[in-house]
Scaffold this motif. Structure first.
Motif, mmCIF file in Angstrom:
data_model
loop_
_atom_site.group_PDB
_atom_site.id
_atom_site.type_symbol
_atom_site.label_atom_id
_atom_site.label_comp_id
_atom_site.label_asym_id
_atom_site.label_seq_id
_atom_site.Cartn_x
_atom_site.Cartn_y
_atom_site.Cartn_z
ATOM 1 N N SER A 1 23.790 -10.952 103.076
ATOM 2 C CA SER A 1 24.336 -10.222 104.227
ATOM 3 C C SER A 1 25.592 -10.894 104.779
ATOM 4 O O SER A 1 25.589 -11.464 105.875
ATOM 5 C CB SER A 1 23.279 -10.112 105.324
ATOM 6 O OG SER A 1 22.091 -9.562 104.817
ATOM 7 N N VAL A 2 26.663 -10.816 104.013
ATOM 8 C CA VAL A 2 27.922 -11.465 104.375
ATOM 9 C C VAL A 2 28.825 -10.519 105.171
ATOM 10 O O VAL A 2 29.366 -10.874 106.209
ATOM 11 C CB VAL A 2 28.662 -11.969 103.120
ATOM 12 C CG1 VAL A 2 30.029 -12.538 103.488
ATOM 13 C CG2 VAL A 2 27.825 -13.009 102.388
ATOM 14 N N HIS A 3 28.972 -9.277 104.681
ATOM 15 C CA HIS A 3 29.949 -8.347 105.253
ATOM 16 C C HIS A 3 29.351 -7.341 106.226
ATOM 17 O O HIS A 3 30.083 -6.702 106.984
ATOM 18 C CB HIS A 3 30.651 -7.576 104.128
ATOM 19 C CG HIS A 3 31.298 -8.454 103.109
ATOM 20 N ND1 HIS A 3 32.483 -9.107 103.333
ATOM 21 C CD2 HIS A 3 30.905 -8.808 101.855
ATOM 22 C CE1 HIS A 3 32.808 -9.814 102.259
ATOM 23 N NE2 HIS A 3 31.869 -9.657 101.347
ATOM 24 N N GLY A 4 28.034 -7.168 106.178
ATOM 25 C CA GLY A 4 27.413 -6.175 107.034
ATOM 26 C C GLY A 4 27.690 -4.760 106.592
ATOM 27 O O GLY A 4 27.691 -3.826 107.404
ATOM 28 N N MET A 5 27.900 -4.577 105.280
ATOM 29 C CA MET A 5 28.146 -3.250 104.719
ATOM 30 C C MET A 5 27.653 -3.226 103.273
ATOM 31 O O MET A 5 27.047 -4.185 102.797
ATOM 32 C CB MET A 5 29.633 -2.904 104.800
ATOM 33 C CG MET A 5 30.530 -3.905 104.075
ATOM 34 S SD MET A 5 32.282 -3.494 104.136
ATOM 35 C CE MET A 5 32.317 -1.976 103.189
ATOM 36 N N TRP A 6 27.924 -2.119 102.584
ATOM 37 C CA TRP A 6 27.359 -1.943 101.247
ATOM 38 C C TRP A 6 27.884 -2.959 100.243
ATOM 39 O O TRP A 6 27.278 -3.155 99.183
ATOM 40 C CB TRP A 6 27.581 -0.522 100.742
ATOM 41 C CG TRP A 6 29.025 -0.162 100.498
ATOM 42 C CD1 TRP A 6 29.855 0.499 101.351
ATOM 43 C CD2 TRP A 6 29.805 -0.417 99.312
ATOM 44 N NE1 TRP A 6 31.099 0.655 100.791
ATOM 45 C CE2 TRP A 6 31.090 0.106 99.527
ATOM 46 C CE3 TRP A 6 29.529 -1.042 98.093
ATOM 47 C CZ2 TRP A 6 32.109 0.030 98.582
ATOM 48 C CZ3 TRP A 6 30.541 -1.115 97.148
ATOM 49 C CH2 TRP A 6 31.808 -0.589 97.399
ATOM 50 N N TRP A 7 29.004 -3.634 100.534
ATOM 51 C CA TRP A 7 29.478 -4.690 99.633
ATOM 52 C C TRP A 7 28.387 -5.735 99.416
ATOM 53 O O TRP A 7 28.341 -6.389 98.385
ATOM 54 C CB TRP A 7 30.711 -5.378 100.211
ATOM 55 C CG TRP A 7 31.961 -4.545 100.166
ATOM 56 C CD1 TRP A 7 32.077 -3.265 99.709
ATOM 57 C CD2 TRP A 7 33.265 -4.939 100.610
ATOM 58 N NE1 TRP A 7 33.370 -2.833 99.842
ATOM 59 C CE2 TRP A 7 34.122 -3.837 100.394
ATOM 60 C CE3 TRP A 7 33.777 -6.097 101.178
ATOM 61 C CZ2 TRP A 7 35.468 -3.885 100.718
ATOM 62 C CZ3 TRP A 7 35.120 -6.139 101.498
ATOM 63 C CH2 TRP A 7 35.964 -5.043 101.270
ATOM 64 N N ASP A 8 27.529 -5.891 100.411
ATOM 65 C CA ASP A 8 26.464 -6.889 100.317
ATOM 66 C C ASP A 8 25.390 -6.513 99.305
ATOM 67 O O ASP A 8 24.449 -7.286 99.083
ATOM 68 C CB ASP A 8 25.810 -7.085 101.689
ATOM 69 C CG ASP A 8 26.779 -7.653 102.719
ATOM 70 O OD1 ASP A 8 27.754 -8.305 102.313
ATOM 71 O OD2 ASP A 8 26.552 -7.435 103.929
ATOM 72 N N PHE B 1 30.403 -13.654 116.392
ATOM 73 C CA PHE B 1 31.843 -13.612 116.141
ATOM 74 C C PHE B 1 32.260 -12.402 115.300
ATOM 75 O O PHE B 1 33.447 -12.203 115.043
ATOM 76 C CB PHE B 1 32.296 -14.896 115.438
ATOM 77 C CG PHE B 1 32.300 -16.108 116.312
ATOM 78 C CD1 PHE B 1 33.309 -16.316 117.237
ATOM 79 C CD2 PHE B 1 31.278 -17.051 116.234
ATOM 80 C CE1 PHE B 1 33.311 -17.439 118.055
ATOM 81 C CE2 PHE B 1 31.274 -18.177 117.038
ATOM 82 C CZ PHE B 1 32.294 -18.369 117.959
ATOM 83 N N GLU B 2 31.259 -11.625 114.847
ATOM 84 C CA GLU B 2 31.499 -10.420 114.045
ATOM 85 C C GLU B 2 32.239 -10.727 112.746
ATOM 86 O O GLU B 2 33.038 -9.932 112.262
ATOM 87 C CB GLU B 2 32.260 -9.362 114.858
ATOM 88 C CG GLU B 2 31.487 -8.889 116.085
ATOM 89 C CD GLU B 2 32.220 -7.797 116.845
ATOM 90 O OE1 GLU B 2 33.461 -7.700 116.692
ATOM 91 O OE2 GLU B 2 31.553 -7.043 117.572
ATOM 92 N N THR B 3 31.965 -11.885 112.184
ATOM 93 C CA THR B 3 32.514 -12.246 110.878
ATOM 94 C C THR B 3 31.704 -13.402 110.296
ATOM 95 O O THR B 3 31.198 -14.262 111.023
ATOM 96 C CB THR B 3 33.992 -12.662 110.957
ATOM 97 O OG1 THR B 3 34.454 -13.032 109.654
ATOM 98 C CG2 THR B 3 34.208 -13.840 111.904
ATOM 99 N N SER B 4 31.596 -13.426 108.961
ATOM 100 C CA SER B 4 30.959 -14.548 108.269
ATOM 101 C C SER B 4 31.964 -15.631 107.907
ATOM 102 O O SER B 4 31.579 -16.686 107.401
ATOM 103 C CB SER B 4 30.264 -14.057 106.992
ATOM 104 O OG SER B 4 29.160 -13.251 107.295
ATOM 105 N N ASP B 5 33.232 -15.353 108.159
ATOM 106 C CA ASP B 5 34.268 -16.341 107.874
ATOM 107 C C ASP B 5 34.177 -17.445 108.919
ATOM 108 O O ASP B 5 34.725 -17.337 110.020
ATOM 109 C CB ASP B 5 35.644 -15.672 107.901
ATOM 110 C CG ASP B 5 36.773 -16.639 107.544
ATOM 111 O OD1 ASP B 5 36.481 -17.847 107.372
ATOM 112 O OD2 ASP B 5 37.928 -16.193 107.471
#
Length: 968
Positions: free
Chosen positions: A312-319, A419-423
């Motif tokens: 669950s890195v991006h919070g979208m289907w890319w994951d 922070f709304e990001t995994s970066d």
């Protein structure tokens, strides 16, 4: 003789080590053990052995004097002239334990065999705890070393026979028979019965006159029902080459019993692809119990999954990409069964679950909707029972055992959402991890502890559900095989907590291969192996230890990465312009000696005006002015804002006047081609070092060189990719891979597809790693289709895998290839059917189950092709992954439920008949002996046989007759 002074004043026994082993020039053997006389595990202080020729054998021997009560562990090592370890034995450590009552001053000889990785396979959890689990109740009759026999006279010697036989049925005994009358003179019923000493080892003592040597013998199995089976291969030979009259005791460690090798079959399916009547839009861990039931009925001993870690890195289907881990230890919430979270789920939540089941029961996985639904429901259940669960002893035990990874994971998830990001470079003061910051974040007194503990709660239930499925699989004799990804996402818990272990300015991938002519860029940072080695690869060891809680076997994704990795600069998009790490670069001095000197010309994109005109036609002036500068007449270079693939892609997206581009995708591809039009890649960390670009002969930069430069660069290219690195890569693998293999007792398999250096397979064989064979991707360069009947034993064979099209889709993709397959493999000149009908599927699957490979593992989609009923779905829709698409959506779902498959007796019978007829083991049954297969369980090669009689295992029904001769 060594170290006599250590035991001055003590009555001693002389122990002589004896090991047959062929070395190369400059290599020697050392025996090293736990006690000081054997070096105390410091190989440089171990006992250096001396070579002795005995016939065609090269023996390594050495003697020490030890007290009678001496005990030690030991192993053998191959060393160079400086005693640097080049190779070490695999498997369990040996034990040196003298027999009780042994006399002073006598000579004991230890006749050992070098232990390779395959010898240890039977001690992995896959075999020990699953396949041979029901056979572990054998009674230990007597411990090794407590032997009280006395010799009759000085012309006799005690031989302690010792053999490892893990694959043994109930009510079975082991005998040794041979040329001496003490061993029955080859009469099975007069042979010498061995005792069981634990850990699959059988042993017996025999007092033999020295006149009976050289001795020939073999081991055999005897079942109470009257069945005998003699081990395969040549007779074993025992000579007493020592002229020392004090030789009175020989420990004969004969390794593994040579018999028809164990072979099994399995099914492969991603966790997310499973469909059941109970699941919520995606396969769930508890569904594995149903899959185990189906596997057992179908004759399968193994279920293989793709990675199941949280992505669950991006919070979208890319994951949905399962190989890009957010955490290498955390399980994916996607596979949680929410209605099993509690026995007291309120009615309104039950209604919500049922409604969600209907909405998410689609043709494919809706990753985002399924994740959102499960987490929303789980939060409601958590709010109801958090106090009960978090205060339970079971949860507290789980937290205590897993806090090293669980607390950082929960903190990361909180910060990611805040922070709304995994970066994590965007997290301000939390960008840099520290234990002090972590403890404050996860403190029970913090305002956000409910958020932190919710992540604990999810992982706890995932652990319970997967453990339940894993325990069930073991009980049913089914191995769960996991998948170990080669990389982690650059925005992951692991790169946040352990930044020094990763090279964050690089990216991993694969050079051009069967899957993609431009190579692959997976986006993971490469590993800092030098840093990892400082604590003996603790990060890897912890990762494998966690994995072993659920799995008894695992697949090492891209095993070549442990030899060398294809490393790309972080700014690369494709995988073409990379270099191997580690590797020995071409130095500027080396190139200059060969007459190559124009390094800017060779290492910078070579762009002529004609190339621009050819690629872009009338649009070339616009493209050139937008992305390039003309630095000489008709010669161009990229501008600073366009000199990497990522910059080009970004600039194309930002262009306001899209009318300038006829086709943005084609323009990007053409610009990438120009950017990669180089012959040499300059090392960004050392400008005096260079790497030949992969397939450099395909570039126009190469084609425009003079003939001398071409010939020199072709020679250097071939040396770099096929010779120069072999020893370096071998040494690298022998440093890194044992750290994995020794950190758990799981059975390890390696995905070794693609461009394979010649050092890979010997190292895999040495370490006992099982390779992968896909018929359409043969290792042999001269074959279009692999030949399953010729595969090595130490392999997994499969008609397809998740990274390629299914058997049906492959068959229907290419008519000419289909015809070649029909002619070459089926040996038919007839026109093949357009579709992969059930008869074709049966033929291909039978080829694989009949193969000598230890495992034949089939994607579930390929097995469903055995029945016309399951082939109505377009074949292309059954493909799990498209390796050419870095943004592929991993969402395939099987179109039939497990409950339906369990009821399909016809399909189950078809599959089980294939497995049973091939001689493979199956749950609840016994392996059918194949006389033609005489592969040793501990070897990838067929054993030599002395004569035709020895090619057949002797099996007789009923009571053994008095004079039954096994071998003459």
């Amino acid at each position: 003789m060594a170290s006599l002074g250590l035991f001055s004043g003590t009555k001693c026994v002389n122990v002589r080590f004896r090991l047959p082993y062929y070395t190369q020039w400059g290599q020697s053997l050392v025996v090293c053990g736990s006690e000081p006389v054997l070096g105390a595990w410091n190989v440089k202080k171990g006992l250096l052995l001396s070579p002795v020729h005995e016939g065609d054998e090269l023996l390594w021997c050495g003697t020490i004097a030890i007290p009678k009560d001496f005990e030690s562990e030991y192993n053998y090592y191959v060393v160079d002239d400086n005693r640097n370890v080049l190779r070490s034995e695999m498997g369990k450590k040996r034990k040196l334990l003298l027999p009780e009552g042994i006399q002073d001053g006598i000579l004991v000889e230890l006749h050992d065999l070098w232990l390779i990785g395959a010898d240890a396979l039977s001690f992995t959890s896959a075999f020990k705890d699953v396949i041979f689990r029901t056979r572990s109740t054998l009674k230990v009759e007597r411990h090794l070393g407590l032997i009280k026999n006395r010799l009759d006279n000085e012309d006799s010697v005690i031989v302690h026979f010792k053999i490892c036989c893990p694959n043994i049925e109930q009510d079975t005994s082991i005998y040794v028979i041979g040329s001496s009358f003490k061993l029955g003179q080859w009469k099975i019923d007069s042979g010498l019965k061995l005792s069981y000493s634990g850990q699959s080892i059988w042993h017996v003592d025999c007092v033999l006159p020295k006149s009976h040597f050289p001795l020939k013998y073999k081991y055999c199995k005897y079942r109470d029902a009257g069945n005998f089976s003699l081990e395969t291969g040549a007779t074993r030979d025992l000579s007493l080459e020592s002229s020392n009259a004090k030789l009175r005791y020989v420990v004969r460690s004969d390794g593994m019993m040579r018999e028809t090798p164990w072979r099994g079959a399995g099914v492969a399916i991603p966790m997310f692809s499973i469909r059941s009547e109970t699941d919520l839009g995606v396969g769930e861990f508890l569904d594995l119990k149903l899959l185990v039931d189906w596997a057992v009925e179908s004759g399968f001993h193994l279920i293989q999954l793709l990675p199941i870690n949280d992505t669950s890195v991006h919070g979208m289907w890319w994951d949905s990409y399962p190989y890009s881990s957010l955490s290498v230890c955390a399980l994916h919430p996607l596979y949680l069964r929410v209605h099993a979270l509690s026995e007291n789920i309120p009615q309104d939540i039950k209604v919500e679950i049922e409604k969600a089941k209907e909405q998410l029961d689609g043709k494919v996985v809706d990753y985002e909707a399924t994740m959102a639904t499960k987490l929303a429901i789980a939060k409601k259940v958590f709010a109801q029972e958090k106090e009960l669960i978090l205060n339970s002893s079971s949860f507290q035990e789980f937290l205590s055992e897993n806090e090293d990874w669980l607390k950082p994971y929960a903190a990361f998830c909180f910060l990611r959402d805040f922070f709304e990001t995994s970066d994590h470079s965007q997290w301000g003061r939390f960008s840099y991890f520290s234990k002090e910051k972590l403890e404050k974040l996860v403190s029970k007194d913090s305002l956000h502890y409910d958020v932190i503990s919710f992540h604990y709660y999810i992982q706890y239930h995932l652990h319970l559900q997967l453990s339940e499925a894993a325990d069930y699989a073991r009980e049913q004799g089914v191995i769960l095989k996991g998948d170990l990804p080669i990389g982690v996402d650059r925005n992951s818990v692991d790169t946040w907590v352990y930044p020094d272990l990763f090279r964050m300015n690089t990216s991993t991938g694969a050079p051009p291969d069967y899957f993609d002519k431009n190579g692959q860029n997976w986006g993971f940072p490469t590993y800092n192996w030098e840093e990892m080695s400082k604590d003996n690869y603790a990060w890897w060891r912890a990762r494998l230890t966690q994995m072993a809680k659920y799995f008894t076997a695992y697949r090492i994704d891209h095993i070549l990465g442990f030899f060398r990795i294809w490393e790309l600069p972080e700014h690369a998009v494709t995988g073409l312009v990379g270099k191997f790490r580690p590797s020995i670069p071409l130095s500027q001095e080396e190139l200059e000696r060969e007459g190559v000197w124009d390094f800017d010309r060779l290492s910078k994109p070579y762009i002529q005006q004609q190339f621009l005109q050819d690629k872009f036609g009338v649009s070339w002036p616009v493209i050139a002015s937008t992305f390039m500068n003309e630095y000489q007449k008709n010669q161009y270079e990229f501008k600073d804002d366009s000199n990497t693939e990522k910059k080009i892609a970004s600039k194309l997206r930002s262009l306001s006047d899209k009318s300038l581009l006829e086709n943005e995708n084609k323009t990007r591809i053409d610009l990438f081609d120009l950017l990669r039009n180089v012959v040499l890649i300059r090392d960004p960390e050392d400008p005096g070092k260079f790497y030949p670009r992969f397939n450099l002969e395909d570039t126009s930069s190469f084609q425009d060189l003079d003939e001398h430069s071409k010939n020199v660069l072709k020679k250097l290219y071939y040396d770099y990719y096929f010779h120069r690195q072999e020893n370096l890569w071998r040494q690298n693998a022998l440093k890194t891979l044992p750290a994995l293999l020794n950190s758990s007792d799981m059975l390890a398999c390696g995905e070794d597809l693609g461009l394979i250096p010649s050092c890979v397979h010997p190292v895999m064989q040495e370490l006992g790693l099982i390779g992968l064979r896909i018929q359409r991707m043969p290792n042999e360069p001269d074959l279009e289709f692999g030949i399953p009947s010729q595969y090595d034993y130490m392999t997994v064979c499969a008609p397809s895998c998740h990274d390629c099209s299914t058997m049906r889709a492959w068959w229907e993709e290419d008519e000419e290839r289909r015809r070649r397959y029909f002619k070459t493999v089926v040996s038919s000149d007839m026109l093949p059917p357009d579709r992969c009908v059930s008869e074709i599927a049966h033929f291909i699957i039978k080829q694989h189950v009949d193969a000598p490979s230890m495992w034949a593992i089939f994607p579930l989609q390929d097995l469903l092709a055995l029945k016309e009923k399951y082939t109505t779905r377009p074949a292309a829709e059954e493909t799990i992954n498209d390796p050419t698409n870095p943004k592929h959506y991993w969402r395939f779902r099987v179109h039939v439920t497990l409950e339906s498959l369990i009821k399909d007796d016809e399909l189950i019978t078809t599959i089980k008949d294939l497995v049973r007829g091939s001689g493979r083991s199956y749950p609840g049954g016994h392996t059918e002996i194949q006389a033609k297969q005489e592969l040793s369980f501990s070897s990838t090669q067929k054993q030599p046989v002395a004569n035709e009689k020895e090619k057949i295992s002797v099996i007789s029904q009923g009571t053994p007759q008095k004079d039954l001769l096994a071998v003459r």
